[in-house]
Design a protein around this motif. Structure first.
Motif, PDB file in Angstrom:
ATOM      1  N   THR A   1      36.623  54.029  39.382  1.00 26.53           N
ATOM      2  CA  THR A   1      35.635  53.425  40.276  1.00 26.53           C
ATOM      3  C   THR A   1      35.780  51.906  40.280  1.00 26.53           C
ATOM      4  OG1 THR A   1      34.053  55.227  39.915  1.00 26.53           O
ATOM      5  CG2 THR A   1      33.168  53.146  40.734  1.00 26.53           C
ATOM      6  N   ALA A   2      35.932  51.334  39.081  1.00 26.15           N
ATOM      7  CA  ALA A   2      36.100  49.880  38.968  1.00 26.15           C
ATOM      8  C   ALA A   2      37.365  49.426  39.684  1.00 26.15           C
ATOM      9  CB  ALA A   2      36.144  49.475  37.494  1.00 26.15           C
ATOM     10  N   LEU A   3      38.466  50.146  39.488  1.00 25.35           N
ATOM     11  CA  LEU A   3      39.722  49.786  40.144  1.00 25.35           C
ATOM     12  C   LEU A   3      39.596  49.851  41.659  1.00 25.35           C
ATOM     13  CD1 LEU A   3      42.674  51.386  38.125  1.00 25.35           C
ATOM     14  CD2 LEU A   3      42.054  48.987  38.338  1.00 25.35           C
ATOM     15  N   GLY A   4      38.916  50.883  42.146  1.00 22.77           N
ATOM     16  CA  GLY A   4      38.749  51.033  43.585  1.00 22.77           C
ATOM     17  C   GLY A   4      38.026  49.849  44.201  1.00 22.77           C
ATOM     18  N   ILE A   5      37.018  49.352  43.513  1.00 25.58           N
ATOM     19  CA  ILE A   5      36.263  48.199  44.016  1.00 25.58           C
ATOM     20  C   ILE A   5      37.110  46.933  43.937  1.00 25.58           C
ATOM     21  CG2 ILE A   5      34.241  46.739  43.599  1.00 25.58           C
ATOM     22  CD1 ILE A   5      32.832  49.305  42.582  1.00 25.58           C
ATOM     23  N   LEU A   6      37.847  46.768  42.836  1.00 26.68           N
ATOM     24  CA  LEU A   6      38.680  45.577  42.670  1.00 26.68           C
ATOM     25  C   LEU A   6      39.801  45.525  43.704  1.00 26.68           C
ATOM     26  CD1 LEU A   6      38.934  45.457  38.779  1.00 26.68           C
ATOM     27  CD2 LEU A   6      37.735  43.832  40.247  1.00 26.68           C
ATOM     28  N   ARG A   7      40.237  46.685  44.181  1.00 24.62           N
ATOM     29  CA  ARG A   7      41.283  46.712  45.207  1.00 24.62           C
ATOM     30  C   ARG A   7      40.762  46.255  46.565  1.00 24.62           C
ATOM     31  NH1 ARG A   7      42.811  51.936  42.751  1.00 24.62           N
ATOM     32  NH2 ARG A   7      44.739  51.623  41.563  1.00 24.62           N
ATOM     33  N   GLN A   8      39.447  46.298  46.733  1.00 30.41           N
ATOM     34  CA  GLN A   8      38.853  45.966  48.030  1.00 30.41           C
ATOM     35  C   GLN A   8      38.301  44.546  48.092  1.00 30.41           C
ATOM     36  OE1 GLN A   8      35.845  48.909  48.692  1.00 30.41           O
ATOM     37  NE2 GLN A   8      37.271  50.633  48.721  1.00 30.41           N
ATOM     38  N   GLU A   9      37.817  44.048  46.969  1.00 28.13           N
ATOM     39  CA  GLU A   9      37.114  42.762  46.961  1.00 28.13           C
ATOM     40  C   GLU A   9      38.042  41.611  46.584  1.00 28.13           C
ATOM     41  OE1 GLU A   9      34.113  42.346  47.918  1.00 28.13           O
ATOM     42  OE2 GLU A   9      33.285  44.370  47.925  1.00 28.13           O
ATOM     43  N   LYS A  10      37.971  40.528  47.338  1.00 27.64           N
ATOM     44  CA  LYS A  10      38.767  39.342  47.018  1.00 27.64           C
ATOM     45  C   LYS A  10      38.026  38.497  45.993  1.00 27.64           C
ATOM     46  CE  LYS A  10      40.953  35.226  48.985  1.00 27.64           C
ATOM     47  NZ  LYS A  10      42.159  35.392  48.169  1.00 27.64           N
ATOM     48  N   ILE A  11      38.728  38.125  44.942  1.00 27.05           N
ATOM     49  CA  ILE A  11      38.152  37.297  43.884  1.00 27.05           C
ATOM     50  C   ILE A  11      38.950  36.003  43.789  1.00 27.05           C
ATOM     51  CG2 ILE A  11      37.796  37.091  41.390  1.00 27.05           C
ATOM     52  CD1 ILE A  11      37.325  40.101  41.324  1.00 27.05           C
ATOM     53  N   MET A  12      38.266  34.879  43.918  1.00 27.53           N
ATOM     54  CA  MET A  12      38.928  33.585  43.773  1.00 27.53           C
ATOM     55  C   MET A  12      38.719  33.087  42.348  1.00 27.53           C
ATOM     56  SD  MET A  12      38.390  29.997  45.853  1.00 27.53           S
ATOM     57  CE  MET A  12      38.956  30.703  47.392  1.00 27.53           C
ATOM     58  N   ILE A  13      39.809  32.783  41.670  1.00 34.78           N
ATOM     59  CA  ILE A  13      39.718  32.335  40.279  1.00 34.78           C
ATOM     60  C   ILE A  13      39.452  30.836  40.254  1.00 34.78           C
ATOM     61  CG2 ILE A  13      40.852  32.337  38.021  1.00 34.78           C
ATOM     62  CD1 ILE A  13      42.615  34.584  39.003  1.00 34.78           C
ATOM     63  N   ASP A  14      38.203  30.487  40.480  1.00 34.16           N
ATOM     64  CA  ASP A  14      37.801  29.081  40.488  1.00 34.16           C
ATOM     65  C   ASP A  14      36.417  28.969  39.846  1.00 34.16           C
ATOM     66  OD1 ASP A  14      37.350  26.440  40.859  1.00 34.16           O
ATOM     67  OD2 ASP A  14      37.490  26.454  43.048  1.00 34.16           O
ATOM     68  N   PRO A  15      36.375  28.832  38.524  1.00 32.63           N
ATOM     69  CA  PRO A  15      35.084  28.788  37.824  1.00 32.63           C
ATOM     70  C   PRO A  15      34.226  27.580  38.171  1.00 32.63           C
ATOM     71  CG  PRO A  15      36.886  28.242  36.333  1.00 32.63           C
ATOM     72  CD  PRO A  15      37.515  28.728  37.597  1.00 32.63           C
ATOM     73  N   HIS A  16      34.813  26.586  38.843  1.00 30.80           N
ATOM     74  CA  HIS A  16      34.058  25.382  39.188  1.00 30.80           C
ATOM     75  C   HIS A  16      33.474  25.442  40.599  1.00 30.80           C
ATOM     76  CE1 HIS A  16      35.474  23.659  35.482  1.00 30.80           C
ATOM     77  NE2 HIS A  16      36.735  23.842  35.840  1.00 30.80           N
ATOM     78  N   ASP A  17      33.748  26.524  41.302  1.00 28.01           N
ATOM     79  CA  ASP A  17      33.214  26.718  42.650  1.00 28.01           C
ATOM     80  C   ASP A  17      32.041  27.697  42.574  1.00 28.01           C
ATOM     81  OD1 ASP A  17      32.607  27.238  45.257  1.00 28.01           O
ATOM     82  OD2 ASP A  17      34.619  27.872  45.856  1.00 28.01           O
ATOM     83  N   PRO A  18      30.808  27.231  42.802  1.00 26.95           N
ATOM     84  CA  PRO A  18      29.639  28.116  42.713  1.00 26.95           C
ATOM     85  C   PRO A  18      29.763  29.356  43.593  1.00 26.95           C
ATOM     86  CG  PRO A  18      28.944  25.826  42.863  1.00 26.95           C
ATOM     87  CD  PRO A  18      30.423  25.839  43.113  1.00 26.95           C
TER      88      PRO A  18
END
Length: 243
Positions: free
Chosen positions: A63-80
């Motif tokens: 289930t977790a993998l399925g969601i991660l395949r769909q959602e874009k995540i930007m690796i920017d901890p300084h961007d709220p």
């Protein structure tokens, strides 16, 4: 691929941790067997239980993998906005995979760790230990105030406060209410505090992901075939390409 492996490990760790919070029937069976309550389960029943646990964790992981395949995540901890998006994705994973939120896990830990503690002082010390082990900071100094309140109540009682002492615990709760009022903490604001906690956790996890990504790229760059290639900006990485 090293980076992708690390990311998947971090983003789906709750799925693997599911064995701690699986449905009660598995926990009940384990406790019953451990305590020797009733006849020992047969090997077949034990196998069935383990199979059930495995399938449950596998389902959560997928289930977790399925969601991660769909959602874009930007690796920017300084961007709220990036932090908020990451927190949103993690919340979706928790809800879809039936996992605990951080506050729920803390509550679960408190309940299991303190259920056999009889006195109020040991209870508060256990809470402090849980907080420190989870890396939470007592920014308001509430713990010291709570201990002072306990000292005050125990001085009035002239004995250690036990948790089954209803009158004494009522006095302590009244003192805690004064502390909350002094600190501006209101019960109706708890959902907001929980959201702030999740954002802090999301930012910390993004910082770890960024660190891992940079380390992975530096390792890659040392290889002969990549020496002349320019490493991409971490923020440009699309996690979905690594899954």
């Amino acid at each position: 691929m090293a980076f992708a492996t690390r990311f998947l490990s971090r983003s789906t760790r709750q799925a693997y941790a599911g064995q701690n919070v699986l449905r009660s029937e598995y926990g009940d069976q384990c406790r019953s067997f451990a305590k020797g309550a009733g006849p020992a389960p047969t090997a077949l029943k034990g196998d069935e239980m383990l199979k059930g646990i495995f399938l449950e964790v596998k389902k959560k992981f997928e289930t977790a993998l399925g969601i991660l395949r769909q959602e874009k995540i930007m690796i920017d901890p300084h961007d709220p906005a990036a932090v908020a998006q990451y927190a949103k994705v993690m919340k979706t994973i928790r809800e879809k995979a039936d996992l605990f939120s951080e506050s729920q896990r803390i509550k679960y830990t408190i309940e299991t760790r303190t259920q056999d503690i009889a006195d109020a002082r040991s209870y508060l010390l256990a809470l402090k230990d849980i907080r420190m082990k989870r890396g939470l900071v007592d920014e308001l100094g509430a713990e010291a105030m709570m201990m002072d309140a306990l000292d005050k109540v125990e001085n009035e009682l002239k004995k250690p406060l036990m948790r089954n002492n209803e009158e004494g615990m009522s006095l302590l709760m009244a003192e805690f209410d004064k502390i909350n009022q002094r600190l501006g903490i209101r019960r109706e604001d708890l959902p907001e505090y929980e959201e702030q906690l999740e954002l802090k956790i999301a930012k910390a996890q993004l910082e770890e992901l960024k660190k891992d990504a940079l380390e992975a790229m530096e390792t890659q760059k040392k290889r002969e075939e990549f020496k002349d290639e320019e490493m991409p900006d971490v923020k440009s990485l699309d996690i979905r390409n690594f899954i």
